[in-house]
Design a protein around this motif. Sequence first.
Motif, PDB file in Angstrom:
ATOM      1  N   ILE A 124       0.879  -1.174   0.000  1.00 16.86           N
ATOM      2  CA  ILE A 124       0.000   0.000   0.000  1.00 16.86           C
ATOM      3  C   ILE A 124       0.912   1.219   0.000  1.00 16.86           C
ATOM      4  N   TYR A 125       0.801   2.035  -1.045  1.00 16.12           N
ATOM      5  CA  TYR A 125       1.732   3.155  -1.215  1.00 16.12           C
ATOM      6  C   TYR A 125       0.963   4.449  -1.417  1.00 16.12           C
ATOM      7  N   ASN A 126       1.119   5.363  -0.459  1.00 14.40           N
ATOM      8  CA  ASN A 126       0.590   6.720  -0.578  1.00 14.40           C
ATOM      9  C   ASN A 126       1.728   7.605  -1.076  1.00 14.40           C
ATOM     10  N   PRO A 127       1.771   7.896  -2.377  1.00 10.74           N
ATOM     11  CA  PRO A 127       2.920   8.629  -2.913  1.00 10.74           C
ATOM     12  C   PRO A 127       2.957  10.094  -2.498  1.00 10.74           C
ATOM     13  N   THR A 128       1.817  10.662  -2.147  1.00  6.60           N
ATOM     14  CA  THR A 128       1.798  12.070  -1.741  1.00  6.60           C
ATOM     15  C   THR A 128       2.514  12.263  -0.419  1.00  6.60           C
ATOM     16  N   LEU A 129       2.264  11.380   0.528  1.00  6.42           N
ATOM     17  CA  LEU A 129       2.878  11.477   1.858  1.00  6.42           C
ATOM     18  C   LEU A 129       4.082  10.555   2.007  1.00  6.42           C
ATOM     19  N   GLU A 130       4.454   9.865   0.922  1.00  2.00           N
ATOM     20  CA  GLU A 130       5.593   8.934   0.934  1.00  2.00           C
ATOM     21  C   GLU A 130       5.458   7.894   2.050  1.00  2.00           C
ATOM     22  N   GLN A 131       4.264   7.308   2.151  1.00  2.00           N
ATOM     23  CA  GLN A 131       4.025   6.208   3.082  1.00  2.00           C
ATOM     24  C   GLN A 131       4.003   4.915   2.281  1.00  2.00           C
ATOM     25  N   LEU A 132       4.979   4.060   2.514  1.00  2.00           N
ATOM     26  CA  LEU A 132       5.086   2.790   1.800  1.00  2.00           C
ATOM     27  C   LEU A 132       4.926   1.649   2.807  1.00  2.00           C
ATOM     28  N   PHE A 133       3.761   1.014   2.764  1.00  2.00           N
ATOM     29  CA  PHE A 133       3.458  -0.128   3.636  1.00  2.00           C
ATOM     30  C   PHE A 133       3.704  -1.406   2.837  1.00  2.00           C
ATOM     31  N   THR A 134       4.428  -2.355   3.424  1.00  2.00           N
ATOM     32  CA  THR A 134       4.739  -3.601   2.723  1.00  2.00           C
ATOM     33  C   THR A 134       4.607  -4.784   3.672  1.00  2.00           C
ATOM     34  N   ALA A 135       4.266  -5.934   3.088  1.00  2.00           N
ATOM     35  CA  ALA A 135       4.204  -7.171   3.865  1.00  2.00           C
ATOM     36  C   ALA A 135       4.441  -8.357   2.947  1.00  2.00           C
ATOM     37  N   LYS A 136       5.168  -9.337   3.471  1.00  4.03           N
ATOM     38  CA  LYS A 136       5.307 -10.636   2.830  1.00  4.03           C
ATOM     39  C   LYS A 136       4.938 -11.697   3.853  1.00  4.03           C
ATOM     40  N   LYS A 137       4.263 -12.750   3.400  1.00  4.54           N
ATOM     41  CA  LYS A 137       3.763 -13.775   4.303  1.00  4.54           C
ATOM     42  C   LYS A 137       4.882 -14.338   5.174  1.00  4.54           C
ATOM     43  N   GLY A 138       4.644 -14.299   6.489  1.00 10.21           N
ATOM     44  CA  GLY A 138       5.594 -14.840   7.445  1.00 10.21           C
ATOM     45  C   GLY A 138       6.766 -13.950   7.757  1.00 10.21           C
ATOM     46  N   GLN A 139       6.799 -12.726   7.197  1.00  8.91           N
ATOM     47  CA  GLN A 139       7.960 -11.857   7.382  1.00  8.91           C
ATOM     48  C   GLN A 139       7.628 -10.513   8.034  1.00  8.91           C
ATOM     49  N   GLY A 140       6.401 -10.349   8.530  1.00  8.65           N
ATOM     50  CA  GLY A 140       6.035  -9.116   9.212  1.00  8.65           C
ATOM     51  C   GLY A 140       5.557  -8.040   8.262  1.00  8.65           C
ATOM     52  N   ALA A 141       5.166  -6.911   8.857  1.00 10.28           N
ATOM     53  CA  ALA A 141       4.657  -5.757   8.105  1.00 10.28           C
ATOM     54  C   ALA A 141       5.524  -4.545   8.400  1.00 10.28           C
ATOM     55  N   TYR A 142       5.650  -3.655   7.400  1.00 14.81           N
ATOM     56  CA  TYR A 142       6.604  -2.550   7.500  1.00 14.81           C
ATOM     57  C   TYR A 142       6.014  -1.262   6.940  1.00 14.81           C
ATOM     58  N   LEU A 143       6.437  -0.154   7.514  1.00 17.59           N
ATOM     59  CA  LEU A 143       6.178   1.182   6.980  1.00 17.59           C
ATOM     60  C   LEU A 143       7.517   1.840   6.723  1.00 17.59           C
ATOM     61  N   ASN A 144       7.802   2.111   5.453  1.00 17.41           N
ATOM     62  CA  ASN A 144       9.081   2.712   5.055  1.00 17.41           C
ATOM     63  C   ASN A 144      10.273   1.968   5.654  1.00 17.41           C
ATOM     64  N   GLY A 145      10.162   0.640   5.655  1.00 21.63           N
ATOM     65  CA  GLY A 145      11.262  -0.197   6.106  1.00 21.63           C
ATOM     66  C   GLY A 145      11.328  -0.467   7.592  1.00 21.63           C
ATOM     67  N   GLU A 146      10.473   0.183   8.380  1.00 17.63           N
ATOM     68  CA  GLU A 146      10.435  -0.028   9.825  1.00 17.63           C
ATOM     69  C   GLU A 146       9.269  -0.945  10.178  1.00 17.63           C
ATOM     70  N   LYS A 147       9.540  -1.950  11.019  1.00 19.73           N
ATOM     71  CA  LYS A 147       8.501  -2.923  11.350  1.00 19.73           C
ATOM     72  C   LYS A 147       7.370  -2.257  12.124  1.00 19.73           C
ATOM     73  N   ILE A 148       6.132  -2.642  11.811  1.00 18.23           N
ATOM     74  CA  ILE A 148       4.958  -2.081  12.474  1.00 18.23           C
ATOM     75  C   ILE A 148       4.149  -3.196  13.128  1.00 18.23           C
TER      76      ILE A 148
END
Length: 276
Positions: A124-148
């Motif tokens: 999930i990427y909000n390009p206006t505010l540069e918020q990049l949320f990422t997740a891969k199964k079994g590897q946690g969730a991240y916002l701009n590279g920091e675990k959330i």
Amino acid sequence: MTSAENIDAYFDCVLGLTKIAGELIREKVKAGVKVNTKDCDIDLVTETDQEVEKLLINGLKTNFPSHKFIGEETVASGQKCELSNSPTWVIDPIDGTMNFVHAFPHCCISVALFIDAAPVIGIIYNPTLEQLFTAKKGQGAYLNGEKIHVSKVATMNKALLMMENGTSREPERVKTVFANHQILIPKLHGTRTLGSAALNMAMVAMGAADAYFEFGIHIWDIGAGEILITEAGGVVIDPVGGPLDRCSRRVLCASTNDLAVEFTKCLQQYYPMPRD
């Protein structure tokens, strides 16, 4: 097909394409947006929605020609929405189109990869505010590279709820929305709305909000948000309880199972038709 190496290759490819698409969205916000409508005057689509979806699908097809696709705009143009066990990319090119049209800085690209009918990648990427949320199964969730992580809130009286009115003006749905406002607001710590299902789910994943539900959303709205929340430690279920039916156009997510159960006991239910 589902080895860690393949998942990493899929992720790296879609992440690069998503960042390119984000730049396109930023440019279009500055230049002004050409708008069309779908089912009603507030259900909007822009040329940018279509451009972003085409960019993502073409880029992914080039790299993974055997993969399938469910995209908001391709479904709107008549393609069947079908989630099988095959690797399937589920794409919302701009979630929060109303926000995008008004240059309100809460719209995003939402992309998920489903394998065996369950999400294994979410962005999930909000390009206006540069918020990049990422997740891969079994590897946690991240916002701009920091675990959330989700919050630990377990009761409604301490919960901040993400809650939307939606674009549908179908009378029974509107009645349900108003009824749930009346039921829930006295029970909650507060409510917020961002105008984007994906970003609402991202708020739950990062612990900024504690729950979110909606009737009338689609699989492309929630595909990436589901894995983001579950990898952050939260729960995503049907609003009446039980497993999420991803094609039902209904979702409830929460920081804890106790909080989710409390919501299921007081929500007035609505069952959108047709299903995805």
